[in-house]
Motif scaffolding. Structure first.
Motif, PDB file in Angstrom:
ATOM      1  N   ILE A 119       2.416  17.343   8.519  1.00  0.00           N
ATOM      2  CA  ILE A 119       3.296  18.309   9.170  1.00  0.00           C
ATOM      3  C   ILE A 119       2.602  19.652   8.970  1.00  0.00           C
ATOM      4  CG2 ILE A 119       5.591  19.347   9.259  1.00  0.00           C
ATOM      5  CD1 ILE A 119       5.609  16.367   9.947  1.00  0.00           C
ATOM      6  N   ASP A 120       2.005  20.170  10.015  1.00  0.00           N
ATOM      7  CA  ASP A 120       1.167  21.365   9.883  1.00  0.00           C
ATOM      8  C   ASP A 120       1.226  22.169  11.175  1.00  0.00           C
ATOM      9  OD1 ASP A 120      -1.189  20.603  11.719  1.00  0.00           O
ATOM     10  OD2 ASP A 120      -1.048  18.867  10.390  1.00  0.00           O
ATOM     11  N   PRO A 121       0.784  23.431  11.147  1.00  0.00           N
ATOM     12  CA  PRO A 121       0.874  24.256  12.365  1.00  0.00           C
ATOM     13  C   PRO A 121      -0.001  23.765  13.503  1.00  0.00           C
ATOM     14  CG  PRO A 121       0.610  25.626  10.396  1.00  0.00           C
ATOM     15  CD  PRO A 121       0.358  24.203   9.965  1.00  0.00           C
ATOM     16  N   VAL A 122      -1.060  23.017  13.209  1.00  0.00           N
ATOM     17  CA  VAL A 122      -1.971  22.562  14.258  1.00  0.00           C
ATOM     18  C   VAL A 122      -1.362  21.403  15.048  1.00  0.00           C
ATOM     19  CG1 VAL A 122      -4.247  21.594  14.756  1.00  0.00           C
ATOM     20  CG2 VAL A 122      -3.989  23.313  12.949  1.00  0.00           C
ATOM     21  N   SER A 123      -0.882  20.398  14.318  1.00  0.00           N
ATOM     22  CA  SER A 123      -0.333  19.215  15.010  1.00  0.00           C
ATOM     23  C   SER A 123       1.175  19.285  15.186  1.00  0.00           C
ATOM     24  CB  SER A 123      -0.701  17.944  14.240  1.00  0.00           C
ATOM     25  OG  SER A 123      -0.214  17.982  12.911  1.00  0.00           O
ATOM     26  N   GLY A 124       1.820  20.209  14.516  1.00  0.00           N
ATOM     27  CA  GLY A 124       3.276  20.311  14.627  1.00  0.00           C
ATOM     28  C   GLY A 124       3.936  19.015  14.199  1.00  0.00           C
ATOM     29  N   LEU A 125       4.734  18.443  15.085  1.00  0.00           N
ATOM     30  CA  LEU A 125       5.376  17.155  14.816  1.00  0.00           C
ATOM     31  C   LEU A 125       4.717  16.019  15.604  1.00  0.00           C
ATOM     32  CD1 LEU A 125       9.099  18.344  14.919  1.00  0.00           C
ATOM     33  CD2 LEU A 125       7.748  17.819  12.881  1.00  0.00           C
ATOM     34  N   LYS A 126       3.574  16.299  16.247  1.00  0.00           N
ATOM     35  CA  LYS A 126       2.916  15.294  17.079  1.00  0.00           C
ATOM     36  C   LYS A 126       2.404  14.116  16.250  1.00  0.00           C
ATOM     37  CE  LYS A 126       3.315  17.056  21.201  1.00  0.00           C
ATOM     38  NZ  LYS A 126       4.154  16.363  22.230  1.00  0.00           N
ATOM     39  N   SER A 127       1.810  14.395  15.091  1.00  0.00           N
ATOM     40  CA  SER A 127       1.319  13.302  14.247  1.00  0.00           C
ATOM     41  C   SER A 127       2.464  12.373  13.876  1.00  0.00           C
ATOM     42  CB  SER A 127       0.653  13.858  12.985  1.00  0.00           C
ATOM     43  OG  SER A 127      -0.577  14.465  13.274  1.00  0.00           O
ATOM     44  N   LEU A 128       3.600  12.950  13.561  1.00  0.00           N
ATOM     45  CA  LEU A 128       4.770  12.150  13.196  1.00  0.00           C
ATOM     46  C   LEU A 128       5.260  11.333  14.388  1.00  0.00           C
ATOM     47  CD1 LEU A 128       7.047  11.305  11.315  1.00  0.00           C
ATOM     48  CD2 LEU A 128       8.234  13.440  11.874  1.00  0.00           C
ATOM     49  N   GLU A 129       5.329  11.935  15.545  1.00  0.00           N
ATOM     50  CA  GLU A 129       5.784  11.203  16.737  1.00  0.00           C
ATOM     51  C   GLU A 129       4.874  10.017  17.032  1.00  0.00           C
ATOM     52  OE1 GLU A 129       5.820  14.204  19.709  1.00  0.00           O
ATOM     53  OE2 GLU A 129       7.568  15.263  18.879  1.00  0.00           O
ATOM     54  N   ASP A 187       0.863  -1.183   0.000  1.00  0.00           N
ATOM     55  CA  ASP A 187       0.000   0.000   0.000  1.00  0.00           C
ATOM     56  C   ASP A 187       0.902   1.236   0.000  1.00  0.00           C
ATOM     57  OD1 ASP A 187      -1.769   2.115   0.584  1.00  0.00           O
ATOM     58  OD2 ASP A 187      -3.136   0.731   1.588  1.00  0.00           O
ATOM     59  N   MET A 188       1.076   1.792  -1.197  1.00  0.00           N
ATOM     60  CA  MET A 188       2.105   2.814  -1.372  1.00  0.00           C
ATOM     61  C   MET A 188       1.591   4.247  -1.357  1.00  0.00           C
ATOM     62  SD  MET A 188       4.642   0.883  -1.244  1.00  0.00           S
ATOM     63  CE  MET A 188       6.011   1.980  -1.629  1.00  0.00           C
ATOM     64  N   HIS A 189       0.354   4.428  -0.870  1.00  0.00           N
ATOM     65  CA  HIS A 189      -0.131   5.790  -0.623  1.00  0.00           C
ATOM     66  C   HIS A 189      -1.284   5.708   0.370  1.00  0.00           C
ATOM     67  CE1 HIS A 189      -0.763  10.123  -1.753  1.00  0.00           C
ATOM     68  NE2 HIS A 189      -1.908   9.837  -1.147  1.00  0.00           N
ATOM     69  N   ILE A 190      -0.972   5.933   1.622  1.00  0.00           N
ATOM     70  CA  ILE A 190      -1.979   5.876   2.676  1.00  0.00           C
ATOM     71  C   ILE A 190      -1.636   6.930   3.713  1.00  0.00           C
ATOM     72  CG2 ILE A 190      -0.736   4.116   4.038  1.00  0.00           C
ATOM     73  CD1 ILE A 190      -3.512   2.915   4.716  1.00  0.00           C
ATOM     74  N   HIS A 191      -2.653   7.317   4.492  1.00  0.00           N
ATOM     75  CA  HIS A 191      -2.465   8.267   5.593  1.00  0.00           C
ATOM     76  C   HIS A 191      -2.786   7.540   6.891  1.00  0.00           C
ATOM     77  CE1 HIS A 191      -2.226  11.950   2.996  1.00  0.00           C
ATOM     78  NE2 HIS A 191      -2.866  11.132   2.177  1.00  0.00           N
ATOM     79  N   LEU A 192      -1.770   6.925   7.475  1.00  0.00           N
ATOM     80  CA  LEU A 192      -1.969   6.177   8.717  1.00  0.00           C
ATOM     81  C   LEU A 192      -2.173   7.093   9.918  1.00  0.00           C
ATOM     82  CD1 LEU A 192       0.786   3.405   8.365  1.00  0.00           C
ATOM     83  CD2 LEU A 192      -1.676   3.133   8.003  1.00  0.00           C
ATOM     84  N   ASP A 193      -1.803   8.347   9.781  1.00  0.00           N
ATOM     85  CA  ASP A 193      -1.758   9.224  10.946  1.00  0.00           C
ATOM     86  C   ASP A 193      -3.075   9.905  11.272  1.00  0.00           C
ATOM     87  OD1 ASP A 193      -1.375  10.774   8.520  1.00  0.00           O
ATOM     88  OD2 ASP A 193      -0.948  12.491   9.816  1.00  0.00           O
ATOM     89  N   LYS A 194      -4.040   9.896  10.356  1.00  0.00           N
ATOM     90  CA  LYS A 194      -5.307  10.599  10.638  1.00  0.00           C
ATOM     91  C   LYS A 194      -6.455   9.801  10.037  1.00  0.00           C
ATOM     92  CE  LYS A 194      -4.551  13.669   6.666  1.00  0.00           C
ATOM     93  NZ  LYS A 194      -4.456  15.048   6.168  1.00  0.00           N
TER      94      LYS A 194
END
Length: 465
Positions: free
Chosen positions: A192-202, A124-131
């Protein structure tokens, strides 16, 4: 001995019945889970003979159906010939393929696939696991009619604080979903956005760390709210230092309102950090075509970017005249620019033409039940099914070829019908399907009963032989 024989026969009868029921339910739009529920009473008795995890470093998996070649009527492929084999797996690698009735090594744990078809691991080479809304109560997206991408971004800014507290758990739920569909390799975009900062990535990285032995995933740092529009250049560079593999981007004209400046900023981060690029490009206007051309120009001028750029969606390619498409695809192939497509319905993407020119085409889920779309199933075999319907025809040969979009180009047979996979020395990553051959698996979106990653059973179960 008679009791063992009777028990073995009963087990085979049960598995045969369940496999046929699962296939029938899949054909009728029901899940394999529905098939198992229909056989719940019998399944309870068989559970004691099922293995849902494997701790063995060296073992045998018998009764595996492998494709051996094509059968022809003159020059037309009309069927796929298969045979039963025992896979010998050691330390995550296939070390032997034993034909049916061969003398097998003594003293090794044995498991039974009961004639199910071996398919390469899905990707699966294009997914958004973070949201995602997945794992929570049902929630349909808001109406999209009349809404622009900027409206959707404004909505997301409100939703992200609600999603963040459970984003790690929901990401792990999505990983389990992908594994159940046969996927153990993925590429996830991460906000990577101003709302979540780096939290989604962490949170995503913590989820992936929990699955480091059973799931592989590249991460794209995705400026969902616009690289320039949301002023996240600094955050993107921080993300690169946190182990992210790709620099993302988004519609440089519609979102950032400065095509060249936006693309230059994205590519500069990649060049400065030695990373790849994977950009969302939804634009179908002339600006979208201009963005594709500009990216090709940039890669041609920078050898460090060759083979490291993916354009996701790339809807602008659907607007090109044949001559322009031919030229663009040729240049993309020469620069190693790949395409990640969801095989969209309602928009005729020139995916076969791109592949024919040597452009590597991948597919992915994109959204799984989130504020963008409720229709993601996490099933790459379903994407191959759609691809076959939309582009490749319904015959045995073309159905079998369609699977390549779901497996990263790995197919059991090459175009001449010679076995290309699996071979001794290959990584033991695969899925077992209730199908007689790849063509049937694609056409019927056959149920999968077990998924292995590097020799580990990561989803489903196999019979203990």
């Amino acid at each position: 001995m008679m009791l063992e024989h009777t028990l073995s026969q009963s087990r085979r009868a049960f598995l045969s019945h369940t496999g046929m029921l699962a296939t029938a339910c899949a054909a009728g739009g029901l899940s394999a889970g529905s098939a198992q529920a229909a056989s719940a009473g019998t399944a309870d008795k068989a559970d004691a003979m099922r293995a849902n995890s494997l701790a063995d470093r060296h073992y045998l998996l018998a009764g595996v159906r492998l494709e051996e070649g094509f059968e022809h009527d003159e020059d037309v492929v009309v069927a796929t010939r298969t045979g039963l084999y025992t896979l010998e797996i050691k330390d995550g690698v296939i070390v032997a393929l034993h034909p049916e009735k061969a003398v097998l090594p003594e003293g090794l744990p044995r498991y039974q696939a009961n004639g199910q078809l071996l398919l390469p691991t899905m990707r699966d080479m294009h997914i958004h696991l973070d949201k995602t809304f997945y794992g929570g109560p049902w929630q349909a997206p808001r109406p999209r009619q009349g809404k622009t991408i900027m409206d959707m971004i404004a909505l997301e800014e409100k939703l992200l604080p609600q999603l963040l507290p459970t984003s790690q758990e929901r990401a792990e739920g999505l990983i389990a979903l992908l594994q159940s569909k046969g996927s153990t390799v993925a590429r996830s975009h991460c906000n990577i956005d101003p709302v979540s900062g780096l939290k989604s990535l962490e949170h995503l990285q913590r989820a992936l760390e929990n699955h480091r032995d059973d799931f592989e995933c590249e991460i794209v740092a995705f400026p969902q709210h616009g690289l320039l529009h949301s002023k996240v250049d600094g955050l993107m560079r921080e993300a690169m230092q946190m182990g992210v593999q790709y620099v993302g981007g988004l519609d440089p004209t519609n979102v950032d309102a400065a095509m060249e400046k936006s693309l230059d900023a994205m590519f500069q981060i990649a060049l400065d950090t030695g990373k790849g690029v994977d950009i969302h490009l939804h634009e179908t206007s002339p600006a979208g075509v201009a963005a594709v051309d500009y990216m090709i120009d940039t890669v041609e001028k920078n050898a460090a970017l060759r083979g490291k750029v993916t354009i996701s969606h790339a809807f602008a390619l659907s607007t090109l005249a044949p001559e322009k498409l031919d030229e663009t695809a040729t240049r993309m192939a020469a620069s190693g620019i790949s395409i990640a497509s969801t095989v969209p319905i309602g928009l005729t993407m020139p995916l076969p033409q791109l592949s024919q020119k040597g452009v590597f085409v991948m597919t992915g889920t994109d959204s799984v039940i989130d504020h963008w779309s409720p229709f993601g199933s996490g099933d790459m075999l379903e994407k191959a099914y759609l691809y076959a319907q939309l582009y490749r025809g319904s015959d045995e040969f073309r159905l079998s070829r369609a699977m390549s979009i779901a497996t990263g180009g790995v197919l059991p047979l090459d175009d001449q019908g010679n076995r290309a996979w699996p071979k001794v020395g290959d990584t033991a990553s695969f899925t077992l399907a209730a199908a007689s051959c790849s063509a049937e698996a694609v056409a019927r979106v056959s149920a999968r009963s077990a998924t292995f990653h590097r020799g580990r059973l990561v989803s489903g179960g196999v019979d203990q032989a």
